[in-house]
Motif scaffolding. Structure first.
Motif, PDB file in Angstrom:
ATOM      1  N   GLU A 117      14.095  60.777  43.591  1.00  0.00           N
ATOM      2  CA  GLU A 117      13.947  59.581  44.420  1.00  0.00           C
ATOM      3  C   GLU A 117      14.021  58.384  43.486  1.00  0.00           C
ATOM      4  O   GLU A 117      13.453  58.417  42.396  1.00  0.00           O
ATOM      5  N   SER A 118      14.746  57.356  43.891  1.00  0.00           N
ATOM      6  CA  SER A 118      14.839  56.178  43.038  1.00  0.00           C
ATOM      7  C   SER A 118      14.871  54.904  43.861  1.00  0.00           C
ATOM      8  O   SER A 118      15.217  54.913  45.042  1.00  0.00           O
ATOM      9  N   VAL A 119      14.474  53.822  43.208  1.00  0.00           N
ATOM     10  CA  VAL A 119      14.567  52.475  43.766  1.00  0.00           C
ATOM     11  C   VAL A 119      15.273  51.638  42.714  1.00  0.00           C
ATOM     12  O   VAL A 119      14.822  51.570  41.572  1.00  0.00           O
ATOM     13  N   THR A 120      16.406  51.025  43.087  1.00  0.00           N
ATOM     14  CA  THR A 120      17.161  50.173  42.184  1.00  0.00           C
ATOM     15  C   THR A 120      17.049  48.732  42.659  1.00  0.00           C
ATOM     16  O   THR A 120      17.260  48.454  43.843  1.00  0.00           O
ATOM     17  N   TYR A 121      16.713  47.844  41.741  1.00  0.00           N
ATOM     18  CA  TYR A 121      16.538  46.430  42.050  1.00  0.00           C
ATOM     19  C   TYR A 121      17.747  45.656  41.534  1.00  0.00           C
ATOM     20  O   TYR A 121      18.100  45.779  40.367  1.00  0.00           O
ATOM     21  N   SER A 122      18.362  44.863  42.409  1.00  0.00           N
ATOM     22  CA  SER A 122      19.512  44.069  42.004  1.00  0.00           C
ATOM     23  C   SER A 122      19.748  42.956  43.006  1.00  0.00           C
ATOM     24  O   SER A 122      19.732  43.187  44.223  1.00  0.00           O
ATOM     25  N   GLU A 123      19.967  41.766  42.499  1.00  0.00           N
ATOM     26  CA  GLU A 123      20.325  40.608  43.314  1.00  0.00           C
ATOM     27  C   GLU A 123      19.383  40.380  44.490  1.00  0.00           C
ATOM     28  O   GLU A 123      19.811  40.144  45.618  1.00  0.00           O
ATOM     29  N   GLY A 124      18.085  40.477  44.243  1.00  0.00           N
ATOM     30  CA  GLY A 124      17.097  40.191  45.265  1.00  0.00           C
ATOM     31  C   GLY A 124      16.877  41.290  46.283  1.00  0.00           C
ATOM     32  O   GLY A 124      16.194  41.093  47.283  1.00  0.00           O
ATOM     33  N   GLN A 125      17.442  42.450  46.047  1.00  0.00           N
ATOM     34  CA  GLN A 125      17.287  43.577  46.969  1.00  0.00           C
ATOM     35  C   GLN A 125      16.778  44.791  46.204  1.00  0.00           C
ATOM     36  O   GLN A 125      16.989  44.911  45.004  1.00  0.00           O
TER      37      GLN A 125
END
Length: 105
Positions: free
Chosen positions: A60-68
């Protein structure tokens, strides 16, 4: 998921690994090396993951990019040794096989 922090191009990942499977470690290492590099994993993370050994059964992962923040997951649901369907590696009608030319050497 919207967030207000200044995180950019970061990933949080949770991985479940099993060493109790009859899988060739050499093949796995080659496969994972390609996948990890395609996902821009740092050399430090790749070294840590290699040290764990085994087969990644779930992640399971969460990627943060450009405010999302983008959540994703993957899971192996079946491992089986099977014969490929007949003809799967044959050139389809209307196509022809060409030899690969390596211009880099």
């Amino acid at each position: 998921i919207n967030y207000l922090e200044s995180r950019f191009n970061e990933t949080e990942r949770t991985t479940w690994i099993s060493k109790d499977l009859p899988v060739d470690g050499t093949v796995l290492e080659t496969y994972y090396d390609v996948v990890w590099r395609m996902n821009n994993f740092s050399e430090e993370l790749i070294a840590a993951l290699r040290g764990m050994g085994g087969l990644e059964m779930m992640a399971e992962s969460v990627t943060y990019s450009e405010g999302q923040a983008v959540k994703s997951s993957s899971e192996i649901v079946e491992i089986a040794e099977k014969d490929p369907p007949p003809g799967i590696y044959e050139v389809p009608d209307g196509y022809r096989k060409k030899e690969f030319i390596n211009v880099g050497n």
